[in-house]
Motif scaffolding. Sequence first.
Motif, PDB file in Angstrom:
ATOM      1  N   ASP A 241      48.956 -31.248   4.601  1.00  0.00           N
ATOM      2  CA  ASP A 241      49.743 -30.746   5.734  1.00  0.00           C
ATOM      3  C   ASP A 241      49.400 -31.529   6.991  1.00  0.00           C
ATOM      4  O   ASP A 241      48.227 -31.662   7.365  1.00  0.00           O
ATOM      5  CB  ASP A 241      49.477 -29.249   5.954  1.00  0.00           C
ATOM      6  CG  ASP A 241      50.123 -28.392   4.882  1.00  0.00           C
ATOM      7  OD1 ASP A 241      51.333 -28.555   4.643  1.00  0.00           O
ATOM      8  OD2 ASP A 241      49.420 -27.558   4.269  1.00  0.00           O
TER       9      ASP A 241
ATOM     10  N   SER B 260      60.605 -29.762  10.164  1.00  0.00           N
ATOM     11  CA  SER B 260      59.673 -30.421   9.256  1.00  0.00           C
ATOM     12  C   SER B 260      60.318 -31.612   8.562  1.00  0.00           C
ATOM     13  O   SER B 260      61.542 -31.785   8.586  1.00  0.00           O
ATOM     14  CB  SER B 260      59.185 -29.427   8.187  1.00  0.00           C
ATOM     15  OG  SER B 260      58.554 -28.306   8.762  1.00  0.00           O
TER      16      SER B 260
ATOM     17  N   ARG C  51      53.407 -32.919   4.036  1.00  0.00           N
ATOM     18  CA  ARG C  51      54.332 -31.987   4.689  1.00  0.00           C
ATOM     19  C   ARG C  51      54.066 -32.050   6.185  1.00  0.00           C
ATOM     20  O   ARG C  51      53.023 -31.588   6.646  1.00  0.00           O
ATOM     21  CB  ARG C  51      54.133 -30.562   4.179  1.00  0.00           C
ATOM     22  CG  ARG C  51      54.489 -30.358   2.732  1.00  0.00           C
ATOM     23  CD  ARG C  51      54.421 -28.903   2.323  1.00  0.00           C
ATOM     24  NE  ARG C  51      53.096 -28.302   2.549  1.00  0.00           N
ATOM     25  CZ  ARG C  51      52.668 -27.210   1.936  1.00  0.00           C
ATOM     26  NH1 ARG C  51      53.444 -26.599   1.044  1.00  0.00           N
ATOM     27  NH2 ARG C  51      51.465 -26.724   2.189  1.00  0.00           N
TER      28      ARG C  51
END
Length: 216
Positions: A94, A182, A123
């Motif tokens: 992440d 995102s 991500r």
Amino acid sequence: MTATLFAGTPTTSTGTPTALTGVPTMSTGMPTAPTGARTALTGTLTALIGTPTASIGTGTLTALTRTPTATEQVAGSRLARECTPPPLPGKIVDVNLTDTTGAAPMRLTVKPAKVTPGTVSLRASNTGTIAHEVVVLPLAAGQSIGKRPVEADNRVSEAGSLGEASHNCGEGKGGGIAPGFSSWVTLTLKPGRYELVCNFPGHYAAGMRMELDVTQ
């Protein structure tokens, strides 16, 4: 006789200007009456001039600087949820991208900062106020993060890039991740050290870089 008549005419005419002279005197007093009208007109102009001032001061500027309403916040949250990355293969890393109202300090954080070789999915979430991206660059032996030369366009060279997450609400390369949204990318990484950077103009120099270690 004729001469007398001509001589008397001017005398009579001379009296006429006297009477006429009084007219301006009376006319001079006439502006006294319109003064009230001008006062009323002045009030009207004041009201007209004051209206846009109030509108700009309390309406437009307030709208530009106000905090989003609860409804707008819910709508933005719903759009962000719709942009949630799908299930991704491999090890998940992440990456959080943030800034302080579009200015320094800017930060890029990585969690976890160490993964094993193979399939790795990044991500990237933009929790800042302006667009960002993540570019994966290899680090040479002995090279430290944050030491890449910044070029004339306020970016660093992307030579050797293994990929990036910059497609707003999508995978791979794009035009940048909008605030609240995102992007993601899946890579095959060999053992080594990598520098994850935001390479928008000025962002690298402002602090948006972090190391990711790929090791057994």
